[in-house]
Scaffold this motif. Structure first.
Motif, PDB file in Angstrom:
ATOM      1  N   GLY A 376       0.950  -1.243   0.067  1.00  0.00           N
ATOM      2  CA  GLY A 376      -0.037  -0.231   0.000  1.00  0.00           C
ATOM      3  C   GLY A 376       0.878   1.325   0.051  1.00  0.00           C
ATOM      4  N   ASN A 377       0.540   2.087   0.870  1.00  0.00           N
ATOM      5  CA  ASN A 377       1.357   3.378   0.975  1.00  0.00           C
ATOM      6  C   ASN A 377       2.839   3.256   1.588  1.00  0.00           C
ATOM      7  N   ASP A 378       3.058   2.177   2.411  1.00  0.00           N
ATOM      8  CA  ASP A 378       4.085   1.857   3.057  1.00  0.00           C
ATOM      9  C   ASP A 378       5.082   1.448   2.058  1.00  0.00           C
ATOM     10  N   LYS A 379       6.214   2.425   2.090  1.00  0.00           N
ATOM     11  CA  LYS A 379       7.270   2.031   1.270  1.00  0.00           C
ATOM     12  C   LYS A 379       8.786   2.129   1.832  1.00  0.00           C
ATOM     13  N   ASN A 418       6.031  12.393   5.555  1.00  0.00           N
ATOM     14  CA  ASN A 418       5.750  11.070   5.377  1.00  0.00           C
ATOM     15  C   ASN A 418       6.383  10.028   6.174  1.00  0.00           C
ATOM     16  N   GLU A 503      -7.282   0.028   5.841  1.00  0.00           N
ATOM     17  CA  GLU A 503      -6.445  -0.119   4.613  1.00  0.00           C
ATOM     18  C   GLU A 503      -5.778  -1.464   4.415  1.00  0.00           C
TER      19      GLU A 503
END
Length: 586
Positions: A376-379, A418, A503
């Protein structure tokens, strides 16, 4: 007339008092308002500019000058030396001195030119990272020798390099032993800039490198820019290549300095929050910015305390030293003190002008399930992180608490904040190893990271201010945290948990439709549920009367567990529907 003249000074005083800015007493409702007015970023930027002039290695001139610069500013703001302080002194500092096991190192000057060419291939004045750390000086007249280009590193051991300069596209540390110690090469010239530095764009950047300190062979290595590497390779296409290399460095015995400043708490002085900023590194953003932000945070807090605007209940500590080494010692050498360190925060690369460097400001979280299942938005950043295990997780409210605070400043100033999953590599690691809650504030990707183009022009005073304000607002909240704060944090945990679980549900549904196993998806949901429920329990460390707060924890945990159960049932139905659809297709 005499009466009017008599009243004039009082009238002027009255007008002066009316025009003077009145700063309200700080509390949780006005931290951001007041700090955005008071924290200018001026001292942070000025300190960054001072520190970045030096190639800082522990014990060398630039490192030590930076320490004494910090001490001077602390004293100006009212800090007194610890050894001469009284029990009434709230603001104290000390400089710890220890003999270095190995000598320190300084780069002074260097040049490299291809023999037969008029223009230098590299020169220290424009590429100050060209000399590999721990390199010795050449003779004053320099060294002239043939260059051997090693294209296949596996063949290095079979090639005669004695009395020659070895050129390879790798880290000099990697081939030092084979080429220098065993092979008898005079020195190394290497290239190994990673892709995220965009070397074909930033053609003159050199990322600093090091070689082992070897007092017997007293050898050296030169690191190259992309431009220099391409030029040297082009020369090899013409035939034999020889270089003249001149290097001047200083290597000498010294001592390790660490500077620690304490702002003593009023009610619980043993409990503390520690900000750590490492001094060593050759760059501006890395990490002169961390040094500068921490210094302005310390001096502004001192000013607010002296003016009776802020009274901390717990102790606030600032630590400047050698990355990981100084922080590791701080949490290890005094077990009683370490027991009362409640939070540790690393300030590392915190002032970037992101329009120039790229990337974004990041909060590197304490280990949570995103370090196991990154989706998802975790990178992960280009720095990268190894996949962790469930037993390595560190459930705590600090992650979401800080994210919430920094996002608030982001909304006020249109600043991008972020996060990234835990990766390690900075001053937050020693805290975490001692089970002290800790995060890292930093920027990545940075196309000038560890290069000689990481200079003051890549630093943003606006970013320095944003990080300083957010850090202090967070710190003040924690230093004076009580039952009310704990309840507020619980509400934030509940909100964050709900958002995260929803999410993860979306990500799991996508995964299931792609054929991933149901058991894996259920494990992910359960891991996040457990992480957040265990995080709620950590809020007990800031409450005095825990009876009522225990009830709040139970209520919050129940809501998180309930949503998790519903999601698990939903995912089972999604998987069942997917299987039925698949069977009907056949």
């Amino acid at each position: 007339m005499q009466k009017k003249l008599y009243l004039l000074p009082f009238l002027l005083l009255f007008i002066s008092c009316k025009n003077e800015k009145a700063v309200p007493v700080l509390n949780t409702s006005n931290y951001f308002d007041v700090l955005n007015e008071e924290f200018t970023g001026d001292l942070a930027y000025e300190t960054t500019s001072f520190v970045e002039k030096y190639w800082r290695v522990v014990g060398n001139l630039g490192f030590n000058k930076s320490v004494y610069k910090i001490a001077k500013e602390l004293e100006k703001s009212g800090f007194v030396k610890e050894d001469s302080a009284t029990s009434n002194d709230i603001l104290t500092y000390r400089i710890e001195k220890r003999p270095l096991k190995n000598p320190t190192w300084e780069s002074v000057n260097a040049s490299v030119n291809i023999i037969g060419e008029d223009v230098l291939l590299l020169q220290h004045s424009t590429n100050r990272n060209m000399i590999a750390l721990n390199s010795y000086s050449t003779p004053k007249e320099g060294i002239s020798a043939e260059v051997v280009y090693i294209k296949d590193l596996k063949k290095l051991k079979d090639i005669d390099v004695k009395g020659k300069i070895v050129f390879a596209e790798t880290s000099p540390h990697r081939i030092f032993n084979q080429a220098i110690v065993k092979g008898g090469a005079l020195g190394l010239i290497t290239y190994s800039n990673p892709k995220y530095l965009q070397p074909q764009k930033n053609t003159t950047s050199i990322q600093f490198r090091s070689i082992p300190l070897n007092e017997e062979v007293k050898s050296w290595a030169i690191a190259m820019s992309y431009k220099a590497k391409e030029k040297l390779k082009a020369e090899f296409s013409k035939g034999k290549v020889s270089l003249k290399v001149t290097i001047e460095t200083n290597i000498y015995p010294s001592e390790e300095l660490t500077i620690v400043a304490d702002i003593k708490g009023n009610k619980e002085p043993k409990e503390r929050l520690v900000f750590s900023a490492h001094i060593q590194e050759p760059g501006a953003n890395d990490n002169a910015t961390g040094v500068g932000v921490a210094l302005e945070m310390a001096t502004l807090t001192a000013e607010l305390i002296k003016n009776n605007i802020f009274v901390p209940n717990r102790t606030l500590t600032f630590l400047w030293g050698d990355e990981i080494v100084s922080t590791n010692r701080y949490v290890k050498e005094d077990s009683i003190r370490a027991k009362d360190i409640k939070w540790g925060i690393s300030l590392d690369m915190v002032g970037e002008d992101t329009e120039k460097t790229g990337g974004t400001f990041l909060i590197e979280k304490m280990p949570d399930p995103s370090a196991i299942w990154t989706r998802g938005n975790d990178k992960h950043t280009e720095w990268g992180g190894s996949k962790m295990k469930l037993e390595e997780m560190k459930p705590h409210y600090l992650n979401d608490f800080l994210i919430d605070k920094f996002k608030e400043q982001g909304k006020r100033t249109n600043w991008v904040v972020n996060t990234n999953p835990f990766e390690g590599g900075s001053d937050h690691v020693p805290f975490l190893k001692r089970n002290i809650p800790s995060v890292l504030f930093w920027h990545f990707t940075d196309q000038f990271y560890h290069t000689d183009n990481d200079r003051i022009d890549k630093v943003s005073q606006k970013t320095l201010k944003n990080v300083g304000v957010s850090s202090l607002a967070s710190a003040y909240t924690l230093l004076n945290a009580n039952n009310t704060t704990a309840k507020s944090i619980l509400l934030n945990i509940e909100k964050s948990a709900m958002s995260r679980l929803q999410e993860e549900q979306r990500q799991s549904e996508i995964a299931l439709k792609k054929g991933d196993s149901l058991s894996t998806q259920l494990s992910i949901i359960s891991a996040w549920k457990d992480w957040y429920i265990n995080s709620t329990k950590t809020t007990l460390d800031i409450v005095k009367d825990s009876t009522k707060h225990q009830e709040y924890i139970k209520e919050t945990s129940k809501k998180i567990d309930s949503l998790s159960s519903k999601i698990i049932e939903k995912l089972k139905r999604v998987k069942k529907h997917s299987l039925l659809t698949s069977e009907n297709t056949f």
